[in-house]
Motif scaffolding. Structure first.
Motif, PDB file in Angstrom:
ATOM      1  N   VAL A 181      42.961  36.334  28.140  1.00  0.00           N
ATOM      2  CA  VAL A 181      41.703  37.011  28.458  1.00  0.00           C
ATOM      3  C   VAL A 181      40.911  37.122  27.167  1.00  0.00           C
ATOM      4  N   LEU A 182      39.795  36.428  27.156  1.00  0.00           N
ATOM      5  CA  LEU A 182      38.989  36.324  25.947  1.00  0.00           C
ATOM      6  C   LEU A 182      37.735  37.159  26.163  1.00  0.00           C
ATOM      7  N   ASP A 183      37.650  38.266  25.461  1.00  0.00           N
ATOM      8  CA  ASP A 183      36.552  39.211  25.652  1.00  0.00           C
ATOM      9  C   ASP A 183      35.414  38.850  24.695  1.00  0.00           C
ATOM     10  N   GLU A 184      34.400  38.195  25.246  1.00  0.00           N
ATOM     11  CA  GLU A 184      33.280  37.711  24.424  1.00  0.00           C
ATOM     12  C   GLU A 184      32.094  38.675  24.477  1.00  0.00           C
ATOM     13  N   ALA A 185      32.375  39.969  24.385  1.00  0.00           N
ATOM     14  CA  ALA A 185      31.309  40.977  24.470  1.00  0.00           C
ATOM     15  C   ALA A 185      30.183  40.733  23.448  1.00  0.00           C
TER      16      ALA A 185
END
Ligand SMILES: *Cc1c(COP(=O)(O)O)cnc(C)c1O
Length: 354
Positions: A181-185
Motif C-alpha cells: 500500500v503506497l500512500d501518495e498523499a
C-alpha cells in the motif's frame, strides 16, 4: 454486572489537533489556496442540484471519473473514500486478519500503526537509514522472511518529506508477493507516482487524497487505485455510502479545473522551496543547532536543539507547527506565513536561552 471496554481500546484517547485561535497554522500540511469566486459559484450550483433526500451514489462514479481524468488513469481502477484515512482503515479490514504480521517503516505516518492496532495485527517496524532512505530489497526480504500480509508506507514520506524513486518502488513490487500500500498523499509535489501503473501490478494499491495539494481537506476525499481484482475487493468491504453527496458534487467540480489545480500546486512547490532555502540560511548561520531535510512535499522537516520548547514558543507567538520528537514539521504557507515562522525561529536561535 459492569461494562468494560475491550483491551485494545482501553488506553486510546480521541485525536485532538491543537485548538485555539492561532493566526498562523502550519501544522496539518493543508494547502494555503482556496478556489476563486468563479469556481465557488460552480460549487453552489452543484450543491443546489444534490438530491438531499436520497442516498449518494455508492461508487461515486462521477467523482472517480473526474479524478481519473485529472490523473490520466482508468476510472475502473479507482475507489473513493471519506478521506484516505477511511481507506487505510478499509484496507486493514479487507486485507489483514487478526494476528497477521504487517510491515511499516519508521519514521512514517503514525496512522498506519493505529489502524494495525485496531485490526489486531502485529506491525513489524523496519527502521529507515539515517538519511531516511530505504533499502527496498532488504525491505522486501524482511516482508518475505516474516510472511507479512501488507507493507504500508508513504511516498513522499510524512513526516520526513523524503521521496523515493519509481525504480525503487518497482524493485520492491517485483521482489515480494506481499500487498504493497503506497500512500501518495504528497505525490503532487513530487514526480515519481505509480498511479498510472497501479493496474499492472497484482500487489499494489496506491492511495491519494484531496486534502493536501488539491486543497480540499474540508471535503474528506481520498482515493484508492489498484487493479480490478483488488478494486473489487476494496469496494466489497467499504461501507456502501461512504462518500457523501455534497463532497462528491463539490469534488467533481474542483477536479474539473485542472488549470487552477496545477497552478496552485506550482505555487505551493515554490513556497516549499522558498521556506526550505530560508531554513538552509539559518542552518548555515547556526551550525549544529538546526538541520534541514531537503523536502519533496509541501512541508519542511527540521531538526532543532530543544525542538519541544521552540514549539511552545512558536505557539506563544501564534504559530502552530508539528513537533515530532526532536523535529519540527512546518507546512509551507503563504510568503507572509513562511517569513513569520522563519523570523521567529531566527529570533530563538540568536537569542539562545533554550
Ligand atoms: C494527510 C495524510 C493522509 C490523510 O489524508 P485524508 O485524505 O485527509 O484522510 C494520509 N496519509 C498521509 C501520509 C498524510 O499525510
Amino acid at each position: 454486572m459492569s461494562y468494560s471496554l475491550n483491551e485494545k481500546i482501553k488506553e486510546l484517547t480521541p485525536y485532538t489537533p491543537v485548538s485555539g485561535n492561532y493566526p498562523i497554522r502550519l501544522d496539518a500540511n493543508e494547502s494555503f489556496f482556496t478556489p476563486p469566486p468563479e469556481i465557488l459559484e460552480e460549487f453552489k450550483q452543484a450543491v443546489a442540484e444534490v438530491s438531499f433526500n436520497r442516498y449518494p451514489d455508492p461508487y461515486a462514479r462521477t467523482l472517480c471519473k473526474k479524478f481519473a481524468e485529472f490523473y490520466g488513469i482508468n476510472p475502473k481502477c479507482v475507489t473513493a473514500g471519506n478521506g484516505s484515512d477511511e481507506l487505510i482503515s478499509v484496507l486493514f479490514s479487507a486485507f489483514v486478519q487478526k494476528g497477521d504480521r504487517i510491515l511499516v517503516t519508521a519514521p512514517d505516518f503514525s496512522m498506519y500503526k493505529f489502524y494495525a492496532h485496531l485490526a489486531e495485527c502485529h506491525p513489524i517496524v523496519y527502521a529507515k537509514n539515517e538519511d531516511f532512505s530505504i533499502n527496498f530489497e532488504s525491505l522486501a526480504a524482511t516482508a518475505n522472511r516474516d510472511n507479512a500480509k501488507m507493507i504500508i508506507l508513504s511516498n513522499p514520506c510524512n513526516p520526513t518529506s523524503v521521496g523515493f524513486d519509481m525504480d525503487q518502488i518497482r524493485r520492491l513490487l517485483i521482489s515480494t508477493d506481499t500487498l504493497v500500500v503506497l500512500d501518495e498523499a504528497y505525490m503532487d509535489f513530487y514526480d515519481q507516482s505509480m498511479l498510472a501503473k497501479a493496474d499492472r501490478y497484482p500487489n499494489l494499491i496506491v492511495l491519494r487524497t484531496c486534502s493536501k495539494a488539491i486543497g480540499m481537506a474540508a471535503l474528506r476525499l481520498g482515493f484508492a487505485v489498484a487493479n480490478e481484482t483488488l478494486t473489487h475487493a476494496i469496494q466489497s468491504v467499504k461501507s456502501p455510502y461512504n462518500v457523501n453527496a455534497l463532497s462528491q458534487a463539490v469534488g467533481s467540480v474542483l477536479l474539473g479545473h485542472p488549470e487552477f489545480l496545477r497552478g496552485a500546486i506550482e505555487k505551493i512547490k515554490q513556497s516549499r522551496d522558498d521556506l526550505y532555502h530560508m531554513m538552509v540560511r539559518l542552518q548555515n548561520e547556526y551550525v549544529g543547532r538546526i538541520r534541514v531535510i531537503k523536502p519533496d512535499t509541501n512541508f519542511v522537516m527540521v531538526w532543532m536543539e530543544n525542538a519541544g520548547s521552540i514549539y511552545n514558543s512558536l505557539l506563544d507567538d501564534g504559530i502552530v507547527v508539528r513537533n515530532i520528537g526532536e523535529f519540527l514539521r512546518i507546512t509551507a504557507g503563504t510568503p507572509e506565513e513562511n517569513e513569520a515562522v522563519v523570523k521567529a525561529l531566527s529570533g530563538y536561535l540568536s537569542g539562545g536561552g533554550f
